[in-house]
Design an enzyme around this catalytic site. Structure first.
Site, PDB file in Angstrom:
ATOM      1  N   HIS A 159     -44.631 -20.269 124.554  1.00  0.00           N
ATOM      2  CA  HIS A 159     -45.416 -20.075 125.766  1.00  0.00           C
ATOM      3  C   HIS A 159     -46.886 -20.250 125.467  1.00  0.00           C
ATOM      4  CE1 HIS A 159     -46.883 -18.440 129.546  1.00  0.00           C
ATOM      5  NE2 HIS A 159     -45.690 -18.766 130.015  1.00  0.00           N
ATOM      6  N   ASP A 193     -37.464 -19.019 131.099  1.00  0.00           N
ATOM      7  CA  ASP A 193     -36.371 -19.944 131.402  1.00  0.00           C
ATOM      8  C   ASP A 193     -35.182 -19.821 130.458  1.00  0.00           C
ATOM      9  OD1 ASP A 193     -37.773 -21.081 133.533  1.00  0.00           O
ATOM     10  OD2 ASP A 193     -38.931 -22.339 132.176  1.00  0.00           O
TER      11      ASP A 193
END
Ligand code: CMC
Length: 376
Positions: free
Chosen positions: A262, A313
């Site tokens: 991320h 996700d």
């Protein structure tokens, strides 16, 4: 941070707008919408309450929620022309392209289409939130040669979505898990698609146009498209015993592992932690534990070797798969969740707008003499 002569590659760390919507603490791995921790919202609120909170600034009272819920229900049906347009698309059309078209077509029917006032934008945000959910499900049914399921008048947002997808009333357990996942996707500060929508609005273009752009931005595999890619990875792995060999090969090939990493979170993505629990329950209840077990083993191996964290996700993939969402609808479902956040950001952008227009760092040739065509 990749910075060269004022150029910040990928705009990493750049603060591009003030926002009262999302408090994202990347170092601490914490996330709150308008001050409310997402764990509390995911556990105790509905998507409708969260949309109200994002747009209006406060959680609704019971009376406010009843009125708001009724408005969302009334906005669910689609214009017949959009259903006809879905029928004209190739059966193999990517559902994200169909959704992009849907947002554009809905703009042509919206009575407030070009009105950028706050009140008109609140009405459009509400309509888009209801209509895009119906659009995802209707297009899916039509591509399977099935009739779209008309939206329910008595189910909540999450339950109605699952109902429109399958034509069957979903179980309370699946509704709760799906509702929580929509809440966790509802808003996430200045991510690429939200930034895209704000850039479009900053030209004083309209909300539907901004959302069309947001759909284009979120579908890429580095952003919302990662969820679908995670499920395809799990299917490629096939069984828990294959995880080790898969990871070794993936590392050797320097493969980018979807659902990991991320830009902002360093310690961990708090949404992934909540989704992990939801995925575990959903996989167990549907008798599909293997997907959860495979995901956990993949996480452990990749995290131990590379320190990469799972992002939002990663666990939404086994969760949605186990409750029957088709894999190529994962990204459209993310849009169905994120629409509340995009439109909340658009409301902010229109209220305090300045054209977003950064600079480029020129790397081409120096000034040179023009050579006429016949002399080249
Ligand atoms: N698999 C393998 N290596 C990775 C990954 C990954 N998923 N993510 C980061 N890295 C490595 C990357 O190779 C690089 O290594 P090096 O410095 O040796 O070249 C380093 O970590 C930094 O990567 P980056 O691409 O410069 O980091 P970024 O901040 O630009 O990218 C990211 C963030 C999310 C695009 C990236 O982690 C990624 O591609 N992840 C996979 C796609 C994904 O899951 N996307 C969903 C993001 S969260 C939800 C959303 O935004 O919609």
């Amino acid at each position: 941070m990749a910075e060269q002569g004022g150029l910040i590659k990928g705009l990493e760390g750049v603060v591009a707008a003030a926002t009262a919507l999302c408090d994202l603490d990347g170092a601490g791995g914490r996330l709150a919408y308008r001050g409310y921790d997402i764990a509390d919202l995911a556990r105790q609120a509905t998507y409708e309450e969260v949309a109200y909170l994002l747009w209006r600034g406060e959680l609704p009272t019971r009376a406010q929620l009843d009125g708001f819920g009724a408005e969302l229900v009334a906005a669910r049906p689609l214009p017949d022309a959009l259903l006809s347009a879905f029928r004209l698309l190739p059966k193999k059309a990517d559902p994200m392209r169909a959704l992009q078209m849907a947002a554009a077509v809905l703009g042509t029917f919206d009575p407030d289409a070009t009105d950028n006032s706050q009140e008109a934008n609140l009405r459009k945000a509400l309509r888009l939130t209801s209509q895009l959910a119906t659009a995802v499900c209707s297009h899916h049914r039509i591509r399977l040669d099935k009739e779209p399921v008309p939206p329910s008048k008595d189910l909540g947002h999450a339950a109605n979505f699952l109902f429109m997808l399958t034509g069957e009333r979903p179980s309370a357990v699946n509704v709760r898990a799906f509702d929580a996942s929509l809440i966790l996707y509802a808003e996430h500060e200045m991510n690429a698609s939200t930034f895209t929508t704000r850039v479009i609005a900053s030209t004083l273009s309209d909300m539907h146009s901004a959302v069309v752009g947001g759909i284009g931005a979120i579908k890429g595999p580095l952003h919302g498209g990662a969820g679908e890619a995670v499920m395809l990875t799990l299917k490629e792995i096939g069984k828990v015993e294959n995880v080790d060999a898969f990871v070794e090969k993936a590392f050797a090939e320097k493969r980018r592992l979807m659902g990991f990493g991320h830009r902002v979170y360093r310690a961990g993505d708090p949404r992934a932690a909540i989704l992990r629990g939801l995925a575990e329950d959903a996989c167990r209840q549907s008798g599909q534990q293997m997907w959860f077990e495979m995901a956990v083993k993949l996480f452990e191996r990749v995290n131990r070797a590379k320190g990469l964290i799972p992002n939002v996700d990663f666990y939404s993939a086994p969760l949605w798969y186990s409750i029957g969402i088709p894999v190529d609808l994962f990204t459209p479902v993310i849009v169905a969740g994120r629409i509340a956040g995009w439109t909340a950001h658009l409301l902010e952008q229109y209220q305090d707008n300045r054209l977003i227009r950064p600079r480029g760092q020129y790397t081409g040739p120096g000034r040179r003499q023009f050579v006429p065509l016949e002399k080249r």
